[in-house]
Design a protein around this motif. Structure first.
Motif, PDB file in Angstrom:
ATOM      1  N   HIS A 221       0.860  -1.210   0.000  1.00  0.00           N
ATOM      2  CA  HIS A 221       0.000   0.000   0.000  1.00  0.00           C
ATOM      3  C   HIS A 221       0.880   1.239   0.000  1.00  0.00           C
ATOM      4  CE1 HIS A 221      -3.535  -2.346   2.082  1.00  0.00           C
ATOM      5  NE2 HIS A 221      -3.194  -2.843   0.916  1.00  0.00           N
ATOM      6  N   ALA A 222       1.894   1.239  -0.886  1.00  0.00           N
ATOM      7  CA  ALA A 222       2.883   2.318  -0.853  1.00  0.00           C
ATOM      8  C   ALA A 222       3.027   3.001  -2.205  1.00  0.00           C
ATOM      9  CB  ALA A 222       4.232   1.770  -0.401  1.00  0.00           C
ATOM     10  N   GLY A 223       1.961   3.098  -2.955  1.00  0.00           N
ATOM     11  CA  GLY A 223       2.105   3.777  -4.240  1.00  0.00           C
ATOM     12  C   GLY A 223       0.783   3.813  -4.971  1.00  0.00           C
ATOM     13  N   ARG A 224       0.867   4.273  -6.231  1.00  0.00           N
ATOM     14  CA  ARG A 224      -0.346   4.363  -7.054  1.00  0.00           C
ATOM     15  C   ARG A 224      -0.825   2.967  -7.457  1.00  0.00           C
ATOM     16  NH1 ARG A 224      -1.266   9.527  -8.702  1.00  0.00           N
ATOM     17  NH2 ARG A 224       0.469  10.994  -8.492  1.00  0.00           N
ATOM     18  N   GLU A 248      -6.401   2.448  -0.810  1.00  0.00           N
ATOM     19  CA  GLU A 248      -5.584   2.220   0.392  1.00  0.00           C
ATOM     20  C   GLU A 248      -4.152   2.691   0.117  1.00  0.00           C
ATOM     21  OE1 GLU A 248      -6.897  -1.461   2.788  1.00  0.00           O
ATOM     22  OE2 GLU A 248      -6.477  -2.182   0.772  1.00  0.00           O
ATOM     23  N   TRP A 249      -3.649   3.580   0.974  1.00  0.00           N
ATOM     24  CA  TRP A 249      -2.266   4.071   0.835  1.00  0.00           C
ATOM     25  C   TRP A 249      -1.739   4.255   2.253  1.00  0.00           C
ATOM     26  CZ3 TRP A 249      -0.948   7.202  -4.075  1.00  0.00           C
ATOM     27  CH2 TRP A 249       0.448   7.294  -4.231  1.00  0.00           C
ATOM     28  N   ASP A 250      -0.934   3.321   2.717  1.00  0.00           N
ATOM     29  CA  ASP A 250      -0.560   3.267   4.138  1.00  0.00           C
ATOM     30  C   ASP A 250       0.914   3.500   4.411  1.00  0.00           C
ATOM     31  OD1 ASP A 250      -3.149   2.441   5.301  1.00  0.00           O
ATOM     32  OD2 ASP A 250      -2.863   0.703   4.009  1.00  0.00           O
ATOM     33  N   ASN A 251       1.757   3.443   3.398  1.00  0.00           N
ATOM     34  CA  ASN A 251       3.196   3.656   3.591  1.00  0.00           C
ATOM     35  C   ASN A 251       3.679   4.650   2.545  1.00  0.00           C
ATOM     36  OD1 ASN A 251       3.928   1.684   5.783  1.00  0.00           O
ATOM     37  ND2 ASN A 251       2.954   0.289   4.329  1.00  0.00           N
ATOM     38  N   ASP A 252       4.779   5.360   2.875  1.00  0.00           N
ATOM     39  CA  ASP A 252       5.224   6.469   2.013  1.00  0.00           C
ATOM     40  C   ASP A 252       4.011   7.337   1.671  1.00  0.00           C
ATOM     41  OD1 ASP A 252       7.694   5.224   2.076  1.00  0.00           O
ATOM     42  OD2 ASP A 252       7.369   4.175   0.175  1.00  0.00           O
TER      43      ASP A 252
END
Ligand SMILES: [Fe+2]
Length: 284
Positions: A221-224, A248-252
């Motif tokens: 969950h760290a990008g597009r 969902e975007w949870d890291n970076d």
């Protein structure tokens, strides 16, 4: 819920409460708020302006040890304050002998696991006082004890319990890559009437010295959202209809505007998929 929503993570909480940006809805991880009264108070304020959805990561519905009812009661307290539209958690286990493992671990897809899940699902839904959607996991291994594949297992779970499902489209793509199945065929085998929510998230490719350069996809969950996942999402929308969809975007974690732009793309992809289905009678 009027368009795709986004995961609301702690770095954006104060800004959202203060600025009320244009967003269709937000999903939170319940466990981020259980020991954080200030964050919970902000969330209650945010809930006055947006529909909310609650995703749990520590319920461990597949644990052979049983359900932690104290944990469940803490989540109940939170959801009674914010009255979410949806509540969900993973088809996984993450506790053993009272120890919380910081991971969502796979279940064997067997009749025995089905019985455990059906029993626990009843306890969880009774404890929370509302339906609890079950999400397909991201997978890296297949357990040799399994007697069913994942779509078969999900169909059996729905048939036995009447539960609803959260279909994580990215997890299907990632698991298909890692385990070698066709993610489009998986979508076609899901119990469509049971699907109540969709997830989309970014993943990270990693080299794996043991394979022939194919690599493994990690559910970071760290990008597009990747292009093949958008294609799979279009197929999911054609099959399941328009469902609440979450980015969902949870890291970076980027600025909220970047995540909202992904939600806007989800809306466009869903609208195009439904229009194509109407125009051409495309079924899958
Ligand atoms: Fe997900």
């Amino acid at each position: 819920m009027g368009g795709a929503g986004v995961g609301l993570r702690l770095p954006h909480l104060a800004d959202v409460a203060a600025a009320r940006p244009a967003a269709a809805w937000f999903e939170i991880h319940a466990e981020n708020f259980l020991a954080n009264p200030h964050a919970s108070d902000l969330l209650v304020q945010i809930g006055e302006s947006y529909p909310l959805s609650v995703h749990t990561v520590g319920v461990s519905i597949g644990s052979a040890d049983g359900i932690d009812h104290h944990h469940l009661a803490c989540i109940r307290e939170l959801i009674d304050r914010i009255d979410p539209v949806l509540v969900s958690g993973h088809l996984a286990w993450s506790t053993h002998e009272g120890v919380y493992l910081n991971d969502l671990l796979p279940l064997p897809y067997t009749e025995e696991a089905l019985e455990v899940l059906a029993r626990h699902l009843g306890e969880v839904q009774d404890g929370l006082g509302r339906p609890y959607l079950i999400e397909n996991p991201s997978s890296y291994v297949e357990l040799t004890d399994s007697t069913m594949d994942e779509p078969q297992f999900l169909c059996a779970l729905v048939e036995r319990t009447g539960c609803r499902l959260l279909c994580d489209v990215s997890n299907i793509y990632l698991s298909g890559h890692n385990l070698g199945f066709d993610p489009h065929a998986y979508i076609d085998r899901m119990p469509a009437d049971a699907v109540g929510e969709l997830h989309l998230g970014g993943f990270t490719p990693e080299e794996d010295a043991s394979d022939a350069g194919v690599g493994v996809l990690i559910d970071t969950h760290a990008g597009r959202i990747s292009e093949p996942v958008w294609e799979l999402y279009a197929r999911a929308v054609r099959r399941f209809g328009a469902k609440p969809t979450l980015i969902e975007w949870d890291n970076d974690i980027p600025p909220l505007a970047t995540i909202l732009a992904e939600a806007a793309r989800a809306d466009r992809v869903a609208a195009d998929a439904l229009a194509a289905k109407v125009r051409h009678g495309v079924a899958g």
